[in-house]
Structure formats: structure tokens, C-alpha cells
Scaffold this motif. Sequence first.
Motif, PDB file in Angstrom:
ATOM      1  N   UNK A   1       0.803  -1.234   0.000  1.00 42.52           N
ATOM      2  CA  UNK A   1       0.000   0.000   0.000  1.00 42.52           C
ATOM      3  C   UNK A   1       0.832   1.278   0.000  1.00 42.52           C
ATOM      4  N   UNK A   2       2.074   1.186  -0.450  1.00 43.92           N
ATOM      5  CA  UNK A   2       2.946   2.370  -0.551  1.00 43.92           C
ATOM      6  C   UNK A   2       3.390   2.544  -2.001  1.00 43.92           C
ATOM      7  N   UNK A   3       3.537   3.793  -2.414  1.00 37.60           N
ATOM      8  CA  UNK A   3       4.092   4.095  -3.728  1.00 37.60           C
ATOM      9  C   UNK A   3       5.596   4.271  -3.578  1.00 37.60           C
ATOM     10  N   UNK A   4       6.336   3.642  -4.476  1.00 42.81           N
ATOM     11  CA  UNK A   4       7.794   3.713  -4.451  1.00 42.81           C
ATOM     12  C   UNK A   4       8.252   4.423  -5.724  1.00 42.81           C
ATOM     13  N   UNK A   5       9.039   5.456  -5.548  1.00 42.07           N
ATOM     14  CA  UNK A   5       9.605   6.194  -6.683  1.00 42.07           C
ATOM     15  C   UNK A   5      10.988   5.609  -6.986  1.00 42.07           C
ATOM     16  N   UNK A   6      11.287   5.437  -8.270  1.00 43.19           N
ATOM     17  CA  UNK A   6      12.591   4.934  -8.692  1.00 43.19           C
ATOM     18  C   UNK A   6      13.291   5.977  -9.550  1.00 43.19           C
ATOM     19  N   UNK A   7      14.612   6.082  -9.387  1.00 42.73           N
ATOM     20  CA  UNK A   7      15.385   6.920 -10.307  1.00 42.73           C
ATOM     21  C   UNK A   7      15.407   6.196 -11.651  1.00 42.73           C
TER      22      UNK A   7
ATOM     23  N   UNK B   1      17.275  -2.416  -2.947  1.00 41.15           N
ATOM     24  CA  UNK B   1      17.026  -3.256  -1.768  1.00 41.15           C
ATOM     25  C   UNK B   1      16.498  -2.426  -0.599  1.00 41.15           C
ATOM     26  N   UNK B   2      16.976  -1.196  -0.464  1.00 43.68           N
ATOM     27  CA  UNK B   2      16.461  -0.314   0.588  1.00 43.68           C
ATOM     28  C   UNK B   2      14.975  -0.048   0.344  1.00 43.68           C
ATOM     29  N   UNK B   3      14.613   0.181  -0.911  1.00 39.19           N
ATOM     30  CA  UNK B   3      13.228   0.513  -1.252  1.00 39.19           C
ATOM     31  C   UNK B   3      12.299  -0.700  -1.262  1.00 39.19           C
ATOM     32  N   UNK B   4      12.829  -1.870  -1.661  1.00 36.97           N
ATOM     33  CA  UNK B   4      11.975  -3.040  -1.873  1.00 36.97           C
ATOM     34  C   UNK B   4      12.116  -4.123  -0.807  1.00 36.97           C
ATOM     35  N   UNK B   5      13.134  -4.005   0.016  1.00 38.64           N
ATOM     36  CA  UNK B   5      13.408  -5.043   1.016  1.00 38.64           C
ATOM     37  C   UNK B   5      14.708  -5.748   0.673  1.00 38.64           C
ATOM     38  N   UNK B   6      15.473  -6.062   1.682  1.00 35.73           N
ATOM     39  CA  UNK B   6      16.808  -6.633   1.496  1.00 35.73           C
ATOM     40  C   UNK B   6      16.791  -7.928   0.692  1.00 35.73           C
ATOM     41  N   UNK B   7      15.735  -8.730   0.827  1.00 38.94           N
ATOM     42  CA  UNK B   7      15.700 -10.019   0.155  1.00 38.94           C
ATOM     43  C   UNK B   7      15.047 -10.011  -1.210  1.00 38.94           C
ATOM     44  N   UNK B   8      14.649  -8.857  -1.717  1.00 44.07           N
ATOM     45  CA  UNK B   8      13.920  -8.802  -2.983  1.00 44.07           C
ATOM     46  C   UNK B   8      14.814  -9.172  -4.169  1.00 44.07           C
ATOM     47  N   UNK B   9      16.071  -8.722  -4.120  1.00 40.35           N
ATOM     48  CA  UNK B   9      17.036  -9.028  -5.174  1.00 40.35           C
ATOM     49  C   UNK B   9      18.149  -9.857  -4.547  1.00 40.35           C
ATOM     50  N   UNK B  10      18.415 -11.025  -5.134  1.00 45.55           N
ATOM     51  CA  UNK B  10      19.473 -11.901  -4.639  1.00 45.55           C
ATOM     52  C   UNK B  10      20.771 -11.640  -5.390  1.00 45.55           C
TER      53      UNK B  10
END
Length: 180
Positions: free
Chosen positions: A104-110, A157-166
Amino acid sequence: HGGYSAIVLDIMLPDGTGLELLSELRSQGDNTPALLLSALDQTQDRVAGLDLGADDYLGKPFDLAEVSARLRAIVRRAEGRAESFIRWNGLAVDPARMTGHKDNCTIEFSPREFTILRALLERPGAILSKTVLEDRLYGWQDGVESNAVEVHIHKLRVKLGAGFIQTVRGAGYRLAGAGQ
């Protein structure tokens, strides 16, 4: 397939025609989505381009926002998606806005973060090497920073969670978990 998401071809090229190049690519089995651009905007020109394997055709003059939207649409269809959002493990990514929605959060990406995330989302089970990701970030430009991929992966990983990208030691990076 040269690893490109899509091809934009002008009909009038200095050393031939975009139609000839498209025909050659298709005869070699290259199925990369293709958008033809041309000042030739008669019905027969559009029909010829589409029949030679173009996925879409846009006459000049055109608006860059429309070119971008048409490219997103042909890439989406090539990926077998009907909706504009790309979904993976609770993340819904909007390529048109370079944003994501998770918990339920919007995440902005560069733009560079989004480029890496998009590359990973295009091949969610695959391990993408640092070199492949650098090519997506910089193309043919010089001056690739040695740790640019790692910096952007860290920010993702900061934006999506540490385990999102391996990290796959010695090989590269991949998305973690099963897609949704």
C-alpha cells in the motif's frame, strides 16, 4: 535476439530502408518488437510495414509521448501481458511512471534504478550479470562507474526489502522468490 526490448526503425535510412532491415531481422528469426516511423503515411505504406513484421507503425510528425506509449504497448504484448503493470512478489511496477506499489505504498525509482529493476523483471528467474546490467544502464556510452550496479542494487534493496534481489556470487543478480 540482440537483447533489446524493442526496435525503433525509420523507413528512410542512409544505406537502405528500414523495411529491408526489418525483413532481414525477421528472416533471421529475430522477434524483437519493432515500431516503424515514417513520413510515408499512406495506408499502403502502413500495411506493407505491418505485413513485413512491424508490431506498430507511426507516421511523422509524432509526439514523443505517443512513441513512448506505443513502445511500452508493443513490449508489453511481446511479454504476454495485457495490463500495463508488471507484478512480482507483491510489487506492482508501472513502467509509464517508473513507480512501484508495494504494501500500500508508492515507491519512486530513479531512471537508473528503474532500468535495473526492469531488466530483472523481464527475466525474473534468470541471473543477470553485472556486465548485462551495465549494458542496460549505459548502452554504448563510455565512463561506466565500476560500482554503479552495486550502488543501484543497494538502493533498490532499501526501497523493496533486502531479500527482494538476490546476489548470486560470481554470476550476478536475480529476483528472489516466486512471481505473482
